[in-house]
Design a protein around this motif. Structure first.
Motif, PDB file in Angstrom:
ATOM      1  N   GLY A 169      44.109  58.489  46.853  1.00 44.06           N
ATOM      2  CA  GLY A 169      45.495  58.068  46.860  1.00 44.06           C
ATOM      3  C   GLY A 169      45.694  56.605  46.492  1.00 44.06           C
ATOM      4  N   MET A 170      44.610  55.913  46.142  1.00 44.99           N
ATOM      5  CA  MET A 170      44.707  54.496  45.785  1.00 44.99           C
ATOM      6  C   MET A 170      45.504  54.322  44.501  1.00 44.99           C
ATOM      7  SD  MET A 170      41.584  51.811  44.989  1.00 44.99           S
ATOM      8  CE  MET A 170      41.147  51.537  46.706  1.00 44.99           C
ATOM      9  N   THR A 171      46.399  53.321  44.510  1.00 43.09           N
ATOM     10  CA  THR A 171      47.187  52.980  43.334  1.00 43.09           C
ATOM     11  C   THR A 171      46.796  51.584  42.850  1.00 43.09           C
ATOM     12  OG1 THR A 171      48.969  51.964  44.627  1.00 43.09           O
ATOM     13  CG2 THR A 171      49.134  54.342  44.181  1.00 43.09           C
ATOM     14  N   MET A 172      47.345  51.204  41.712  1.00 44.49           N
ATOM     15  CA  MET A 172      47.117  49.844  41.214  1.00 44.49           C
ATOM     16  C   MET A 172      47.566  48.823  42.252  1.00 44.49           C
ATOM     17  SD  MET A 172      49.113  48.013  38.036  1.00 44.49           S
ATOM     18  CE  MET A 172      49.584  46.280  38.210  1.00 44.49           C
ATOM     19  N   GLN A 173      48.724  49.077  42.877  1.00 38.58           N
ATOM     20  CA  GLN A 173      49.273  48.132  43.841  1.00 38.58           C
ATOM     21  C   GLN A 173      48.373  47.989  45.065  1.00 38.58           C
ATOM     22  OE1 GLN A 173      52.092  46.514  43.086  1.00 38.58           O
ATOM     23  NE2 GLN A 173      52.161  45.284  44.930  1.00 38.58           N
ATOM     24  N   SER A 174      47.876  49.099  45.599  1.00 36.40           N
ATOM     25  CA  SER A 174      47.025  49.026  46.792  1.00 36.40           C
ATOM     26  C   SER A 174      45.664  48.417  46.456  1.00 36.40           C
ATOM     27  CB  SER A 174      46.848  50.415  47.418  1.00 36.40           C
ATOM     28  OG  SER A 174      46.285  51.333  46.491  1.00 36.40           O
ATOM     29  N   ALA A 175      45.184  48.648  45.238  1.00 37.33           N
ATOM     30  CA  ALA A 175      43.923  48.029  44.828  1.00 37.33           C
ATOM     31  C   ALA A 175      44.066  46.517  44.741  1.00 37.33           C
ATOM     32  CB  ALA A 175      43.464  48.598  43.489  1.00 37.33           C
ATOM     33  N   VAL A 176      45.195  46.057  44.195  1.00 33.20           N
ATOM     34  CA  VAL A 176      45.451  44.610  44.121  1.00 33.20           C
ATOM     35  C   VAL A 176      45.542  44.017  45.515  1.00 33.20           C
ATOM     36  CG1 VAL A 176      47.174  42.886  43.461  1.00 33.20           C
ATOM     37  CG2 VAL A 176      46.528  44.674  41.849  1.00 33.20           C
ATOM     38  N   ALA A 177      46.137  44.762  46.451  1.00 30.52           N
ATOM     39  CA  ALA A 177      46.227  44.279  47.830  1.00 30.52           C
ATOM     40  C   ALA A 177      44.835  44.081  48.424  1.00 30.52           C
ATOM     41  CB  ALA A 177      47.038  45.261  48.671  1.00 30.52           C
ATOM     42  N   LEU A 178      43.912  45.016  48.149  1.00 33.36           N
ATOM     43  CA  LEU A 178      42.540  44.862  48.638  1.00 33.36           C
ATOM     44  C   LEU A 178      41.884  43.626  48.033  1.00 33.36           C
ATOM     45  CD1 LEU A 178      41.185  48.535  48.541  1.00 33.36           C
ATOM     46  CD2 LEU A 178      41.807  47.195  50.560  1.00 33.36           C
ATOM     47  N   ALA A 179      42.281  43.293  46.805  1.00 25.65           N
ATOM     48  CA  ALA A 179      41.699  42.146  46.104  1.00 25.65           C
ATOM     49  C   ALA A 179      42.415  40.838  46.442  1.00 25.65           C
ATOM     50  CB  ALA A 179      41.732  42.387  44.594  1.00 25.65           C
ATOM     51  N   GLY A 180      43.211  40.845  47.486  1.00 28.19           N
ATOM     52  CA  GLY A 180      43.839  39.612  47.952  1.00 28.19           C
ATOM     53  C   GLY A 180      45.179  39.299  47.340  1.00 28.19           C
ATOM     54  N   GLY A 181      45.723  40.218  46.534  1.00 30.80           N
ATOM     55  CA  GLY A 181      47.026  39.995  45.932  1.00 30.80           C
ATOM     56  C   GLY A 181      46.936  39.302  44.584  1.00 30.80           C
ATOM     57  N   TYR A 182      48.099  39.193  43.944  1.00 32.09           N
ATOM     58  CA  TYR A 182      48.175  38.566  42.622  1.00 32.09           C
ATOM     59  C   TYR A 182      48.070  37.043  42.730  1.00 32.09           C
ATOM     60  CZ  TYR A 182      50.268  43.047  41.183  1.00 32.09           C
ATOM     61  OH  TYR A 182      50.507  44.368  40.938  1.00 32.09           O
ATOM     62  N   THR A 183      47.598  36.419  41.672  1.00 27.60           N
ATOM     63  CA  THR A 183      47.730  34.971  41.543  1.00 27.60           C
ATOM     64  C   THR A 183      49.140  34.665  41.049  1.00 27.60           C
ATOM     65  OG1 THR A 183      47.035  34.853  39.223  1.00 27.60           O
ATOM     66  CG2 THR A 183      45.288  34.837  40.913  1.00 27.60           C
ATOM     67  N   TYR A 184      49.518  33.402  41.079  1.00 27.43           N
ATOM     68  CA  TYR A 184      50.866  33.029  40.649  1.00 27.43           C
ATOM     69  C   TYR A 184      51.052  33.201  39.142  1.00 27.43           C
ATOM     70  CZ  TYR A 184      49.085  28.601  38.761  1.00 27.43           C
ATOM     71  OH  TYR A 184      48.407  27.657  38.028  1.00 27.43           O
ATOM     72  N   ARG A 185      49.955  33.354  38.402  1.00 29.45           N
ATOM     73  CA  ARG A 185      50.035  33.515  36.947  1.00 29.45           C
ATOM     74  C   ARG A 185      50.050  34.973  36.515  1.00 29.45           C
ATOM     75  NH1 ARG A 185      45.898  29.811  37.766  1.00 29.45           N
ATOM     76  NH2 ARG A 185      44.409  31.501  37.434  1.00 29.45           N
ATOM     77  N   ALA A 186      49.932  35.898  37.455  1.00 28.08           N
ATOM     78  CA  ALA A 186      49.690  37.302  37.109  1.00 28.08           C
ATOM     79  C   ALA A 186      50.933  38.002  36.574  1.00 28.08           C
ATOM     80  CB  ALA A 186      49.172  38.054  38.330  1.00 28.08           C
ATOM     81  N   ILE A 187      50.704  38.923  35.634  1.00 31.99           N
ATOM     82  CA  ILE A 187      51.711  39.901  35.245  1.00 31.99           C
ATOM     83  C   ILE A 187      51.631  41.031  36.268  1.00 31.99           C
ATOM     84  CG2 ILE A 187      52.407  41.573  33.484  1.00 31.99           C
ATOM     85  CD1 ILE A 187      51.186  39.738  31.390  1.00 31.99           C
ATOM     86  N   THR A 188      52.733  41.301  36.956  1.00 38.31           N
ATOM     87  CA  THR A 188      52.685  42.215  38.094  1.00 38.31           C
ATOM     88  C   THR A 188      53.229  43.615  37.817  1.00 38.31           C
ATOM     89  OG1 THR A 188      54.843  41.442  38.889  1.00 38.31           O
ATOM     90  CG2 THR A 188      52.881  40.269  39.689  1.00 38.31           C
ATOM     91  N   ASN A 189      53.885  43.807  36.687  1.00 35.41           N
ATOM     92  CA  ASN A 189      54.521  45.106  36.444  1.00 35.41           C
ATOM     93  C   ASN A 189      53.706  46.032  35.538  1.00 35.41           C
ATOM     94  OD1 ASN A 189      54.866  43.615  34.140  1.00 35.41           O
ATOM     95  ND2 ASN A 189      56.960  44.282  33.758  1.00 35.41           N
ATOM     96  N   THR A 190      52.590  45.542  35.015  1.00 35.22           N
ATOM     97  CA  THR A 190      51.738  46.373  34.176  1.00 35.22           C
ATOM     98  C   THR A 190      50.338  45.783  34.131  1.00 35.22           C
ATOM     99  OG1 THR A 190      51.514  47.398  31.977  1.00 35.22           O
ATOM    100  CG2 THR A 190      52.306  45.131  32.046  1.00 35.22           C
ATOM    101  N   ALA A 191      49.372  46.624  33.812  1.00 34.65           N
ATOM    102  CA  ALA A 191      47.969  46.197  33.687  1.00 34.65           C
ATOM    103  C   ALA A 191      47.271  47.238  32.820  1.00 34.65           C
ATOM    104  CB  ALA A 191      47.303  46.084  35.059  1.00 34.65           C
ATOM    105  N   SER A 192      45.974  47.056  32.615  1.00 35.43           N
ATOM    106  CA  SER A 192      45.202  48.063  31.882  1.00 35.43           C
ATOM    107  C   SER A 192      44.060  48.538  32.763  1.00 35.43           C
ATOM    108  CB  SER A 192      44.647  47.486  30.576  1.00 35.43           C
ATOM    109  OG  SER A 192      43.632  46.540  30.828  1.00 35.43           O
ATOM    110  N   ALA A 193      43.572  49.740  32.456  1.00 39.75           N
ATOM    111  CA  ALA A 193      42.445  50.291  33.206  1.00 39.75           C
ATOM    112  C   ALA A 193      41.572  51.106  32.268  1.00 39.75           C
ATOM    113  CB  ALA A 193      42.921  51.151  34.369  1.00 39.75           C
TER     114      ALA A 193
END
Length: 221
Positions: A162-186
């Motif tokens: 059930g892991m999503t991109m959002q929950s994975a980022v949360a495990l990684a400590g969240g976004y940096t202030y420079r991050a694009i938050t509405n899309t990514a690649s995998a």
């Protein structure tokens, strides 16, 4: 005569008429032209942002289909009915194999838990090691996902169903202030025909699969 000459000059050269009686009309026209120019510039700016997006041109990441197939890094529990010595927890090695008692090296990567159980049952029976063996296999821990780029703590993290991109980022400590938050690649291999890695676009709600490599990009504006 002056009014007619002024209107003629405006119609011919598209220049503002200085006659006081015509200024409201001319100013309205100039305002509409300026507004259209600003709107066109804004649309061009938005198009530039989309075109410059790191995920521009990537197709949405295909969903993992079919039954889950084991891979290096998975941890499985093998239960052999009425034989505790043949019941244990095994890690799938980098070679895609497990070392099973009495049998030796068994290929696990690419197998579903059920097909691995069937293979173990068949081998134990054919070698006369057990009479009518009954084996089951379940996944205890899935191989990790990898989060790279603009997150606080890039690295590998344990996959959770059930892991999503959002929950994975949360495990990684969240976004940096420079991050694009509405899309990514995998990059995904699990559940893809032929197991050939596929790179696709994801959004925060996209469900991840074990082994996915997610890249969070940096924004430039």
């Amino acid at each position: 005569m002056k009014i007619q000459a002024c209107l003629a000059a405006y119609q011919e050269k598209k220049e503002g008429c200085e006659m006081q009686g015509n200024r409201p009309f001319v100013q309205k026209e100039n305002f509409l032209v300026a507004k259209s120019a600003r709107l066109g510039g804004f649309c061009l700016f938005l198009w530039t942002l989309v075109a410059c997006s790191p995920t521009h041109g990537l197709v949405p990441l295909p969903q993992a289909t079919g039954f889950y197939r084991l891979g290096a890094g998975d941890q499985v529990r093998v239960l052999t009915y009425n034989d505790p010595q043949l019941s244990n927890t095994f890690f799938v090695a980098d070679t895609g194999t497990i070392a099973f008692p009495l049998i030796g090296i068994v290929q696990a990567a690419g197998e579903t838990p059920q097909s691995l159980a069937n293979e173990l049952t068949k081998t134990l029976s054919s070698r006369g090691l057990l009479r009518d063996p009954s084996v089951s296999v379940e996944v205890m821990k899935y191989r990790p996902v990898f989060i790279l780029g603009e997150v606080s703590k890039p690295g590998q993290y344990q996959y959770i169903p059930g892991m999503t991109m959002q929950s994975a980022v949360a495990l990684a400590g969240g976004y940096t202030y420079r991050a694009i938050t509405n899309t990514a690649s995998a990059v995904r291999t699990e559940g893809i025909n032929g197991n050939h890695p596929v790179n696709g676009r994801i959004i925060p709600e996209t469900l991840l699969a074990p082994g996915d490599v997610v890249t969070i990009y940096e924004r430039y504006f």
